[in-house]
Write a protein that holds these residues in place. Structure first.
Motif, PDB file in Angstrom:
ATOM      1  N   ASP A 102       0.834  -1.214   0.000  1.00 19.63           N
ATOM      2  CA  ASP A 102       0.000   0.000   0.000  1.00 19.63           C
ATOM      3  C   ASP A 102       0.868   1.263   0.000  1.00 19.63           C
ATOM      4  O   ASP A 102       0.485   2.294  -0.548  1.00 19.63           O
ATOM      5  CB  ASP A 102      -0.938   0.014   1.205  1.00 19.63           C
ATOM      6  N   GLY A 103       2.053   1.159   0.606  1.00 22.79           N
ATOM      7  CA  GLY A 103       2.970   2.292   0.669  1.00 22.79           C
ATOM      8  C   GLY A 103       3.529   2.703  -0.687  1.00 22.79           C
ATOM      9  O   GLY A 103       4.049   3.821  -0.841  1.00 22.79           O
ATOM     10  N   LEU A 104       3.403   1.827  -1.678  1.00 18.06           N
ATOM     11  CA  LEU A 104       3.869   2.169  -3.029  1.00 18.06           C
ATOM     12  C   LEU A 104       3.076   3.339  -3.611  1.00 18.06           C
ATOM     13  O   LEU A 104       3.546   4.034  -4.499  1.00 18.06           O
ATOM     14  CB  LEU A 104       3.719   0.962  -3.970  1.00 18.06           C
ATOM     15  N   LYS A 105       1.862   3.542  -3.083  1.00 16.71           N
ATOM     16  CA  LYS A 105       0.997   4.613  -3.600  1.00 16.71           C
ATOM     17  C   LYS A 105       1.173   5.917  -2.822  1.00 16.71           C
ATOM     18  O   LYS A 105       0.502   6.905  -3.101  1.00 16.71           O
ATOM     19  CB  LYS A 105      -0.467   4.164  -3.529  1.00 16.71           C
ATOM     20  N   ASN A 106       2.068   5.909  -1.849  1.00 17.89           N
ATOM     21  CA  ASN A 106       2.258   7.111  -1.041  1.00 17.89           C
ATOM     22  C   ASN A 106       2.774   8.269  -1.895  1.00 17.89           C
ATOM     23  O   ASN A 106       3.619   8.081  -2.768  1.00 17.89           O
ATOM     24  CB  ASN A 106       3.250   6.828   0.095  1.00 17.89           C
ATOM     25  N   LYS A 107       2.233   9.455  -1.657  1.00 16.77           N
ATOM     26  CA  LYS A 107       2.622  10.619  -2.460  1.00 16.77           C
ATOM     27  C   LYS A 107       4.056  11.063  -2.178  1.00 16.77           C
ATOM     28  O   LYS A 107       4.669  11.732  -3.006  1.00 16.77           O
ATOM     29  CB  LYS A 107       1.645  11.773  -2.215  1.00 16.77           C
ATOM     30  N   LYS A 108       4.578  10.694  -1.013  1.00 14.51           N
ATOM     31  CA  LYS A 108       5.986  10.989  -0.723  1.00 14.51           C
ATOM     32  C   LYS A 108       6.863   9.967  -1.430  1.00 14.51           C
ATOM     33  O   LYS A 108       6.819   8.780  -1.119  1.00 14.51           O
ATOM     34  CB  LYS A 108       6.240  10.937   0.793  1.00 14.51           C
ATOM     35  N   GLU A 109       7.658  10.445  -2.383  1.00 18.35           N
ATOM     36  CA  GLU A 109       8.492   9.526  -3.168  1.00 18.35           C
ATOM     37  C   GLU A 109       9.405   8.692  -2.298  1.00 18.35           C
ATOM     38  O   GLU A 109       9.612   7.503  -2.559  1.00 18.35           O
ATOM     39  CB  GLU A 109       9.344  10.302  -4.186  1.00 18.35           C
ATOM     40  N   GLN A 110       9.965   9.308  -1.246  1.00 19.83           N
ATOM     41  CA  GLN A 110      10.921   8.574  -0.402  1.00 19.83           C
ATOM     42  C   GLN A 110      10.272   7.364   0.253  1.00 19.83           C
ATOM     43  O   GLN A 110      10.904   6.315   0.418  1.00 19.83           O
ATOM     44  CB  GLN A 110      11.505   9.490   0.675  1.00 19.83           C
ATOM     45  N   ILE A 111       9.008   7.507   0.638  1.00 22.56           N
ATOM     46  CA  ILE A 111       8.290   6.388   1.279  1.00 22.56           C
ATOM     47  C   ILE A 111       8.037   5.289   0.258  1.00 22.56           C
ATOM     48  O   ILE A 111       8.299   4.099   0.519  1.00 22.56           O
ATOM     49  CB  ILE A 111       6.984   6.879   1.919  1.00 22.56           C
ATOM     50  N   ALA A 112       7.532   5.664  -0.923  1.00 19.54           N
ATOM     51  CA  ALA A 112       7.289   4.668  -1.972  1.00 19.54           C
ATOM     52  C   ALA A 112       8.586   3.966  -2.365  1.00 19.54           C
ATOM     53  O   ALA A 112       8.613   2.741  -2.550  1.00 19.54           O
ATOM     54  CB  ALA A 112       6.651   5.341  -3.188  1.00 19.54           C
ATOM     55  N   ASN A 113       9.670   4.730  -2.460  1.00 22.72           N
ATOM     56  CA  ASN A 113      10.971   4.149  -2.829  1.00 22.72           C
ATOM     57  C   ASN A 113      11.450   3.137  -1.805  1.00 22.72           C
ATOM     58  O   ASN A 113      11.960   2.066  -2.148  1.00 22.72           O
ATOM     59  CB  ASN A 113      12.024   5.257  -2.970  1.00 22.72           C
ATOM     60  N   ASP A 114      11.289   3.465  -0.529  1.00 17.85           N
ATOM     61  CA  ASP A 114      11.688   2.527   0.525  1.00 17.85           C
ATOM     62  C   ASP A 114      10.824   1.269   0.490  1.00 17.85           C
ATOM     63  O   ASP A 114      11.305   0.155   0.703  1.00 17.85           O
ATOM     64  CB  ASP A 114      11.580   3.189   1.903  1.00 17.85           C
ATOM     65  N   CYS A 115       9.535   1.454   0.195  1.00 16.46           N
ATOM     66  CA  CYS A 115       8.623   0.302   0.178  1.00 16.46           C
ATOM     67  C   CYS A 115       8.970  -0.676  -0.941  1.00 16.46           C
ATOM     68  O   CYS A 115       8.961  -1.892  -0.729  1.00 16.46           O
ATOM     69  CB  CYS A 115       7.176   0.779   0.044  1.00 16.46           C
ATOM     70  N   ILE A 116       9.303  -0.158  -2.127  1.00 13.95           N
ATOM     71  CA  ILE A 116       9.657  -1.085  -3.206  1.00 13.95           C
ATOM     72  C   ILE A 116      10.963  -1.809  -2.880  1.00 13.95           C
ATOM     73  O   ILE A 116      11.130  -2.979  -3.209  1.00 13.95           O
ATOM     74  CB  ILE A 116       9.712  -0.383  -4.586  1.00 13.95           C
ATOM     75  N   LYS A 117      11.874  -1.136  -2.207  1.00 17.51           N
ATOM     76  CA  LYS A 117      13.118  -1.787  -1.790  1.00 17.51           C
ATOM     77  C   LYS A 117      12.820  -2.955  -0.846  1.00 17.51           C
ATOM     78  O   LYS A 117      13.356  -4.061  -1.026  1.00 17.51           O
ATOM     79  CB  LYS A 117      14.035  -0.778  -1.096  1.00 17.51           C
ATOM     80  N   VAL A 118      11.964  -2.722   0.140  1.00 21.41           N
ATOM     81  CA  VAL A 118      11.583  -3.795   1.065  1.00 21.41           C
ATOM     82  C   VAL A 118      10.997  -4.968   0.290  1.00 21.41           C
ATOM     83  O   VAL A 118      11.348  -6.138   0.526  1.00 21.41           O
ATOM     84  CB  VAL A 118      10.557  -3.284   2.110  1.00 21.41           C
ATOM     85  N   LEU A 119      10.127  -4.676  -0.664  1.00 24.55           N
ATOM     86  CA  LEU A 119       9.406  -5.733  -1.378  1.00 24.55           C
ATOM     87  C   LEU A 119      10.312  -6.562  -2.272  1.00 24.55           C
ATOM     88  O   LEU A 119      10.207  -7.789  -2.297  1.00 24.55           O
ATOM     89  CB  LEU A 119       8.257  -5.120  -2.184  1.00 24.55           C
ATOM     90  N   TYR A 120      11.245  -5.911  -2.993  1.00 20.85           N
ATOM     91  CA  TYR A 120      12.085  -6.774  -3.837  1.00 20.85           C
ATOM     92  C   TYR A 120      13.154  -7.493  -3.035  1.00 20.85           C
ATOM     93  O   TYR A 120      13.648  -8.549  -3.453  1.00 20.85           O
ATOM     94  CB  TYR A 120      12.632  -6.066  -5.082  1.00 20.85           C
ATOM     95  N   GLU A 121      13.480  -6.974  -1.851  1.00 16.80           N
ATOM     96  CA  GLU A 121      14.368  -7.739  -0.957  1.00 16.80           C
ATOM     97  C   GLU A 121      13.641  -8.980  -0.438  1.00 16.80           C
ATOM     98  O   GLU A 121      14.244 -10.049  -0.287  1.00 16.80           O
ATOM     99  CB  GLU A 121      14.840  -6.864   0.206  1.00 16.80           C
TER     100      GLU A 121
END
Length: 211
Positions: free
Chosen positions: A38-57
């Motif tokens: 759900d965090g991938l849709k966050n308007k703050k790019e830094q939050i979305a970026n961190d979330c995709i990192k968590v997911l592909y890890e």
């Protein structure tokens, strides 16, 4: 779980994101993983970026835990945020063997990201194409064509690495085409690059296929 990503901890490094990925895997915390998606849709790019990192890890270590979110990853390939795009393609590359049908049904989006994306996006696209080609004979012809076109035209320094990524879909029937492209590129490669390609060709000639 989003409170544990790097940005929300005031950190600029990736360690909190990797630690969170490992924690979610160890706990098999499906709700927590959904929260990160759900965090991938966050308007703050830094939050979305961190979330995709968590997911592909997570995908690197336990792809089954993120496979159901395949359409979410495909959707972010359309983002203007380059970090999200290459992160999304990285995640997709980890789960293609689990969700080949869903991914092939969206192949135009994948190819568009491959054609317009960064170096990392393109790297992982080759893995996606190869996994699709390996997954189903119905996909093999189109995906192998994309791979061979890529190896024909990519930068010399990418030939060896991308050929290795593609090797998983090479078999007795399609190996001649694959070797032919590599041999044509070989003359323009540096000595270390030639060695990398030669090693791969030798494996194929010995019949050491991965598929």
């Amino acid at each position: 779980m989003v409170e544990k990503i790097a940005f929300n901890l005031g950190r600029n490094d990736e360690k909190p994101n990797i630690d969170l990925a490992i924690e979610l895997i160890n706990l098999k915390d499906l709700e927590g993983i959904k929260e990160i998606v759900d965090g991938l849709k966050n308007k703050k790019e830094q939050i979305a970026n961190d979330c995709i990192k968590v997911l592909y890890e997570i995908g690197e270590r336990n792809p089954e835990l993120i496979a159901e979110y395949v359409l979410d990853f495909i959707n972010i390939l359309k983002s203007r945020n380059n970090r999200l795009v290459w992160g999304g393609m990285t995640a997709i590359s980890k789960i293609t063997f689990l969700k080949p049908k869903e991914i092939f049904e969206n192949i135009e989006i994948i190819v568009n990201a491959y054609e317009n994306g960064s170096v990392i996006t393109r790297d992982n696209s080759i893995s996606v194409f190869a996994e699709l080609a390996k997954a189903d004979k119905k996909y093999e012809r189109l995906m192998l064509k994309k791979i061979l076109e890529h190896l024909t035209n990519c930068r010399p320094k990418e030939v060896g690495q991308h050929a290795e990524r593609a090797f998983i879909c090479i078999n007795q029937k399609n190996s001649k085409e694959f070797i032919s492209v590599l041999l044509k590129r070989r003359e323009n490669l540096s000595e270390p690059q030639k060695k990398r390609v030669d090693k791969l060709i030798k494996n194929i000639e010995k019949g050491n296929f991965n598929s």
